[in-house]
Design a protein around this motif. Structure first.
Motif, PDB file in Angstrom:
ATOM      1  N   VAL A   1       3.140 -22.078  31.662  1.00 46.43           N
ATOM      2  CA  VAL A   1       3.481 -22.205  32.947  1.00 46.43           C
ATOM      3  C   VAL A   1       3.702 -23.462  33.654  1.00 46.43           C
ATOM      4  N   THR A   2       2.810 -24.317  33.008  1.00 51.74           N
ATOM      5  CA  THR A   2       2.794 -25.481  33.484  1.00 51.74           C
ATOM      6  C   THR A   2       4.009 -26.761  33.026  1.00 51.74           C
ATOM      7  N   VAL A   3       4.208 -26.732  31.590  1.00 57.36           N
ATOM      8  CA  VAL A   3       5.925 -27.369  31.499  1.00 57.36           C
ATOM      9  C   VAL A   3       6.577 -27.132  32.565  1.00 57.36           C
ATOM     10  N   GLU A   4       7.011 -28.636  33.640  1.00 61.46           N
ATOM     11  CA  GLU A   4       8.361 -28.283  34.300  1.00 61.46           C
ATOM     12  C   GLU A   4       9.946 -27.796  33.309  1.00 61.46           C
ATOM     13  N   ARG A   5      11.230 -27.097  33.654  1.00 60.53           N
ATOM     14  CA  ARG A   5      11.596 -26.809  32.922  1.00 60.53           C
ATOM     15  C   ARG A   5      12.662 -27.922  33.917  1.00 60.53           C
ATOM     16  N   SER A   6      13.147 -27.997  32.018  1.00 63.36           N
ATOM     17  CA  SER A   6      14.294 -29.488  33.070  1.00 63.36           C
ATOM     18  C   SER A   6      15.802 -28.876  33.365  1.00 63.36           C
ATOM     19  N   VAL A   7      15.558 -28.805  34.188  1.00 64.66           N
ATOM     20  CA  VAL A   7      16.866 -28.095  34.256  1.00 64.66           C
ATOM     21  C   VAL A   7      19.079 -28.979  33.729  1.00 64.66           C
ATOM     22  N   ARG A   8      19.644 -28.677  32.687  1.00 66.53           N
ATOM     23  CA  ARG A   8      20.210 -29.091  32.294  1.00 66.53           C
ATOM     24  C   ARG A   8      21.744 -28.812  33.325  1.00 66.53           C
ATOM     25  N   ARG A   9      22.477 -30.127  33.110  1.00 65.76           N
ATOM     26  CA  ARG A   9      23.889 -30.841  34.318  1.00 65.76           C
ATOM     27  C   ARG A   9      24.253 -30.276  33.559  1.00 65.76           C
ATOM     28  N   ALA A  10      25.284 -29.342  34.451  1.00 62.78           N
ATOM     29  CA  ALA A  10      27.313 -28.960  33.989  1.00 62.78           C
ATOM     30  C   ALA A  10      27.302 -30.017  33.358  1.00 62.78           C
TER      31      ALA A  10
END
Length: 137
Positions: free
Chosen positions: A98-107
């Motif tokens: 919950v505390t770790v921010e998910r990094s969004v992979r750039r297309a």
């Protein structure tokens, strides 16, 4: 104290751990009765930051009751201390997720080389198909 992230620790006083009776179907695991452990963690009353509380409460998890209590059970180890450690480890993993921010992979666009490889593979497939066809008369 449970170390969740480098900047966030959770006091163990907020975690309630009880020994529970747990028997399987037909009472086969009689020796496991005294070692099962149930961990109860009240999300709303905890000292977690509000954003993490909200994320926990929004989770689709059967182990979180309607009144905001996370209930974990551990009974796979022989001793109660090991089960207690296992329950705390499970809680730590949940809080970590919950505390770790998910990094969004750039297309990214396909590279020139990957496009050429894909085209070559496509051509090879069509050439093989053409070889399998009977010759036209």
């Amino acid at each position: 104290m449970i170390q969740v992230t480098p900047d966030l620790t959770l006091p163990l006083e907020e975690v309630q751990i009880d020994a529970v009776r747990s028997q399987g179907a037909g009472g086969q695991n009689v020796n496991k009765v005294s070692t099962a452990v149930q961990l109860r963690f009240d999300i709303r009353a905890s000292s977690l930051p509000d954003i993490y509380k909200e994320r926990l409460l929004q989770r689709a998890d059967r182990r979180i009751t309607s009144d905001g209590v996370l209930v974990l059970k551990a009974q796979q180890h022989r001793s109660q201390e090991q089960n207690r450690e296992e329950a705390l480890r499970k809680l730590e993993q949940i809080l970590q997720s919950v505390t770790v921010e998910r990094s969004v992979r750039r297309a990214t666009r396909p590279t020139y080389g990957s496009r050429q490889r894909r085209l070559a593979a496509k051509n090879r497939r069509s050439e093989r198909k053409n070889l399998r066809r009977p010759p036209e008369e």
